[in-house]
Design a protein around this motif. Sequence first.
Motif, PDB file in Angstrom:
ATOM      1  N   GLU A  18      12.981  72.906   9.917  1.00 30.19           N
ATOM      2  CA  GLU A  18      12.895  74.188   9.234  1.00 30.19           C
ATOM      3  C   GLU A  18      14.242  74.484   8.572  1.00 30.19           C
ATOM      4  O   GLU A  18      15.298  74.284   9.179  1.00 30.19           O
ATOM      5  N   ARG A  37       9.319  73.166   6.655  1.00 29.74           N
ATOM      6  CA  ARG A  37       9.023  74.587   6.691  1.00 29.74           C
ATOM      7  C   ARG A  37      10.243  75.359   6.193  1.00 29.74           C
ATOM      8  O   ARG A  37      11.369  74.900   6.332  1.00 29.74           O
ATOM      9  N   PRO A  66       4.873  75.561   4.533  1.00 31.97           N
ATOM     10  CA  PRO A  66       4.771  76.919   5.075  1.00 31.97           C
ATOM     11  C   PRO A  66       6.053  77.723   4.887  1.00 31.97           C
ATOM     12  O   PRO A  66       7.167  77.190   4.973  1.00 31.97           O
ATOM     13  N   GLY A 101       3.252  81.685   6.283  1.00 33.25           N
ATOM     14  CA  GLY A 101       3.063  80.818   7.431  1.00 33.25           C
ATOM     15  C   GLY A 101       3.242  81.584   8.725  1.00 33.25           C
ATOM     16  O   GLY A 101       2.565  81.317   9.725  1.00 33.25           O
TER      17      GLY A 101
END
Length: 247
Positions: A18, A37, A66, A101
């Motif tokens: 992420e 992400r 996402p 998300g």
Amino acid sequence: MVTAFAAFFGRRFAMLLEVIALTPEDARQAAASGADRIELVSVIEEGGLTPALQFAEEITAESAIPVHVMIRPHSRSFRYSEEDMELMLGSMKELRRFRLGAFVLGVLTAERTVDEEKLKRLLDAADGVPVTFHRAFDEARNLEEAYETLAKHPLIRTVLTSGGMPSVLDAQHQIAKLVRLSGSPGSAPEVLAGSGLTPETVADFVRRTGVRAVHFGSGVRQNGKAAAPIDPLRMAAVLAALHPEVK
């Protein structure tokens, strides 16, 4: 092509990357460089606040990966007044119109426990959109106690933590304990480790802790500066460290 490649190998090797985004350009660069992400925030220098609505709309509309959006009205503390709560609930109502998300949020009591009364209100406002409990978690009086409280709420899918320390590298034993507490993937909130990770340290950190998801901000930015643009070379180095099997 790069994003699809990274997504394939991220699933194959069960490691998730992420990356914080501050702008639409950040989000595009993160996705193109192989992030799995995005966490969208504003004012990264204060730990991240609720982003501008127009940025959230643009990024969620075009992103192939996402987008998790921060819900945090100020950086003074993680204790929120009724006025703060109204701001948070209003932001969530507006943001639910977009393709999110998850929401990223956290609330504590004066005693530094999870504020379940306010948390339940926020979860109701999420209206089925998954939630990440952010680094308010690191200010809880007892991290295992806080984790067990959060695990009672199925909508909370992720806990972002540095193990209670400024740098996650100084909390490897604590992160490993939380990973063990989380059990097998999908059985409890996933432990997302972040703060202080670099391309040079992430592989050993993952090996020592068993964590399956990592969070990067300044570690993938030019010169390691929090508000600098994302550096594709540093992103590539992180991916190589996380997936050494991929040549």
